[in-house]
Design a protein around this motif. Sequence first.
Motif, PDB file in Angstrom:
ATOM      1  N   THR A   1      59.644  29.367  58.925  1.00 42.74           N
ATOM      2  CA  THR A   1      59.481  30.646  59.016  1.00 42.74           C
ATOM      3  C   THR A   1      57.892  31.215  58.627  1.00 42.74           C
ATOM      4  N   ILE A   2      57.438  32.038  59.576  1.00 46.45           N
ATOM      5  CA  ILE A   2      56.350  32.821  59.123  1.00 46.45           C
ATOM      6  C   ILE A   2      56.424  34.038  59.292  1.00 46.45           C
ATOM      7  N   LEU A   3      55.980  34.935  58.291  1.00 49.28           N
ATOM      8  CA  LEU A   3      55.971  36.483  58.508  1.00 49.28           C
ATOM      9  C   LEU A   3      54.578  36.914  58.336  1.00 49.28           C
ATOM     10  N   LEU A   4      53.847  37.742  59.193  1.00 50.48           N
ATOM     11  CA  LEU A   4      52.681  38.213  59.090  1.00 50.48           C
ATOM     12  C   LEU A   4      52.515  39.691  59.019  1.00 50.48           C
ATOM     13  N   THR A   5      51.757  40.132  58.053  1.00 57.85           N
ATOM     14  CA  THR A   5      51.989  41.637  57.753  1.00 57.85           C
ATOM     15  C   THR A   5      50.457  42.329  57.763  1.00 57.85           C
ATOM     16  N   GLU A   6      50.149  43.035  58.460  1.00 54.36           N
ATOM     17  CA  GLU A   6      48.715  43.693  58.385  1.00 54.36           C
ATOM     18  C   GLU A   6      48.803  45.267  58.117  1.00 54.36           C
ATOM     19  N   TRP A   7      48.155  45.556  57.014  1.00 59.14           N
ATOM     20  CA  TRP A   7      47.984  46.802  56.605  1.00 59.14           C
ATOM     21  C   TRP A   7      46.694  47.569  57.124  1.00 59.14           C
ATOM     22  N   HIS A   8      47.046  48.494  58.028  1.00 58.98           N
ATOM     23  CA  HIS A   8      45.801  49.077  58.606  1.00 58.98           C
ATOM     24  C   HIS A   8      45.959  50.601  58.752  1.00 58.98           C
ATOM     25  N   PRO A   9      45.847  51.334  57.398  1.00 62.44           N
ATOM     26  CA  PRO A   9      46.193  52.783  57.385  1.00 62.44           C
ATOM     27  C   PRO A   9      45.195  53.401  58.359  1.00 62.44           C
ATOM     28  N   SER A  10      45.836  54.630  58.756  1.00 58.53           N
ATOM     29  CA  SER A  10      44.990  55.560  59.652  1.00 58.53           C
ATOM     30  C   SER A  10      43.927  56.130  59.172  1.00 58.53           C
ATOM     31  N   GLY A  11      43.910  56.304  57.709  1.00 64.60           N
ATOM     32  CA  GLY A  11      42.849  57.248  57.180  1.00 64.60           C
ATOM     33  C   GLY A  11      41.765  56.306  56.993  1.00 64.60           C
ATOM     34  N   ARG A  12      41.462  55.012  56.944  1.00 64.90           N
ATOM     35  CA  ARG A  12      40.454  54.418  56.545  1.00 64.90           C
ATOM     36  C   ARG A  12      40.154  53.386  57.558  1.00 64.90           C
ATOM     37  N   GLY A  13      39.061  52.844  57.953  1.00 64.14           N
ATOM     38  CA  GLY A  13      38.679  51.904  58.770  1.00 64.14           C
ATOM     39  C   GLY A  13      38.957  50.512  58.421  1.00 64.14           C
ATOM     40  N   ARG A  14      39.125  49.674  59.453  1.00 67.74           N
ATOM     41  CA  ARG A  14      39.377  48.219  58.715  1.00 67.74           C
ATOM     42  C   ARG A  14      38.229  47.434  58.050  1.00 67.74           C
ATOM     43  N   GLY A  15      37.309  48.091  58.404  1.00 69.68           N
ATOM     44  CA  GLY A  15      35.834  47.205  57.956  1.00 69.68           C
ATOM     45  C   GLY A  15      35.369  47.824  56.433  1.00 69.68           C
ATOM     46  N   ALA A  16      36.332  48.921  55.886  1.00 65.25           N
ATOM     47  CA  ALA A  16      35.687  49.656  54.844  1.00 65.25           C
ATOM     48  C   ALA A  16      35.633  48.577  53.562  1.00 65.25           C
ATOM     49  N   ARG A  17      34.645  48.658  52.727  1.00 70.43           N
ATOM     50  CA  ARG A  17      34.277  47.994  51.841  1.00 70.43           C
ATOM     51  C   ARG A  17      35.383  48.132  50.642  1.00 70.43           C
ATOM     52  N   PRO A  18      35.812  47.555  49.652  1.00 70.34           N
ATOM     53  CA  PRO A  18      36.630  47.803  48.626  1.00 70.34           C
ATOM     54  C   PRO A  18      35.777  48.293  47.632  1.00 70.34           C
ATOM     55  N   ASP A  19      36.727  49.236  46.819  1.00 64.10           N
ATOM     56  CA  ASP A  19      36.165  50.061  45.777  1.00 64.10           C
ATOM     57  C   ASP A  19      36.229  48.961  44.463  1.00 64.10           C
ATOM     58  N   ALA A  20      35.730  49.543  43.289  1.00 65.18           N
ATOM     59  CA  ALA A  20      35.790  48.660  42.107  1.00 65.18           C
ATOM     60  C   ALA A  20      37.201  48.065  41.685  1.00 65.18           C
ATOM     61  N   ALA A  21      37.942  49.266  41.886  1.00 67.25           N
ATOM     62  CA  ALA A  21      39.450  48.893  41.525  1.00 67.25           C
ATOM     63  C   ALA A  21      40.142  47.727  42.188  1.00 67.25           C
ATOM     64  N   GLU A  22      39.667  47.860  43.607  1.00 67.39           N
ATOM     65  CA  GLU A  22      40.390  46.881  44.322  1.00 67.39           C
ATOM     66  C   GLU A  22      39.829  45.376  44.232  1.00 67.39           C
ATOM     67  N   GLU A  23      38.457  45.322  43.758  1.00 68.59           N
ATOM     68  CA  GLU A  23      37.672  44.176  43.501  1.00 68.59           C
ATOM     69  C   GLU A  23      38.289  43.549  42.341  1.00 68.59           C
ATOM     70  N   SER A  24      38.859  44.257  41.266  1.00 66.50           N
ATOM     71  CA  SER A  24      39.384  43.948  39.943  1.00 66.50           C
ATOM     72  C   SER A  24      40.713  43.194  40.163  1.00 66.50           C
ATOM     73  N   ASP A  25      41.311  43.330  41.499  1.00 74.06           N
ATOM     74  CA  ASP A  25      42.555  42.947  41.592  1.00 74.06           C
ATOM     75  C   ASP A  25      42.565  41.545  41.863  1.00 74.06           C
ATOM     76  N   ARG A  26      41.422  40.743  42.016  1.00 69.52           N
ATOM     77  CA  ARG A  26      41.223  39.374  42.484  1.00 69.52           C
ATOM     78  C   ARG A  26      41.560  38.600  41.178  1.00 69.52           C
ATOM     79  N   ALA A  27      42.016  37.374  41.602  1.00 66.91           N
ATOM     80  CA  ALA A  27      42.350  36.359  40.489  1.00 66.91           C
ATOM     81  C   ALA A  27      41.250  35.891  40.112  1.00 66.91           C
TER      82      ALA A  27
END
Length: 383
Positions: A347-373
């Motif tokens: 079984t394979i399930l692929l989900t893509e988050w593509h919010p209409s308000g932001r481009g797919r190539g947007a750079r992460p902000d500091a809060a998003e970077e901090s979520d990395r393991a």
Amino acid sequence: MGFRGTAMYVTDLQQIRLIALPQPDVAHQPTLDVDTSLAGLAYRTQQAQRSRDGATAWLPMIDGVERIGVLMVTAPDLDDALLGRGETLAGVAALLVVSKSSHSDLLVETERARPMTVQAELLWAFLPPRTIGTTEVTSSAVLEPAYDIGGDTFDHTLDDRGLHLTVIDSMGHDLASGGASAAGLAACRAARRSGGSLTDIVTSIDRILDTWFTDRLMTAVVAHLDTADGRLTWINCGHPPPLLIRHGRVLPLVLDREPDLPLGWGFLRETPPTEHTARLQPGDRILLYSDGVTEARSPGGDFYGEERLADTVIRATAAGAPAPEALRRLVQGLRQHQVHKLRDDATILLTEWHPSGRGRGARPDAAEESDRAPGASDRPGRG
């Protein structure tokens, strides 16, 4: 409408062929290959295709984001105005097929290349559409071996806050396994539709298995994606961890957490499972899969593996393929790896988050970077 003729083609269960629905007083139409025909190109790309002589067009039949098949239209001269009417007709045809598919054996039998086992029939009856989505998110899934599945199943559904995801792998490959997975899926939906949290869902499945399927264990990932802010929350019960694909790269370890015990032992009644969270970036893809994918062996004993799994998705992404087409290609490669004889459910399930308000190539902000393991780094796809 100005057409000389029409024909509806639906894809088979494994998305290998396009098969014409029968029509009164019309000769039998040939079955078409999805990968080599002009009709298949319309299906794969979800774009209209015209023959060189301009007399035939193949128009994708799409229900929301779910690919149903293609509509063939013919006319002495298919100009743009006539083609536009054909696209409207294809949309109506898709709705007709979907509205009848729950109670038309003609449609079901047309989509099947061979008979289905009882446990597979049971699980397919519970499954949602293979692809769902909105302007903010798309989720697509495949399940193999399609005619002989036993213990794997999946669920994805939209709610007022985002997208719910579930992948279940029940021990075994028989009718009891199918029954356990169906019961697990029913418990998941009952808890979710009663306003339950992810923890409530997981403990409900654990309780059902411990009470009614005492000899069955089950691994699962149950998740929720908030499509407003990209926050992914999930619980992993003995299952392979989700994979995060970002900007054409796999980010190893980002979603790898210590899993809870598999379901069915009843331990979660006293010790609730752990909910994990991570923040996604626009354009991120999350891949959930069962171990039947990575542990699939070639005749020479070579495992399919996580790298090959990610590499296939990345190659399809680089080629511009949407999630449903990326998964179709992936499962084709998986079948070829095992010479079309899968020994375990995959079984394979692929989900893509593509919010209409932001481009797919947007750079992460500091809060998003901090979520990395800690220690996680980008691992480029080999493609």
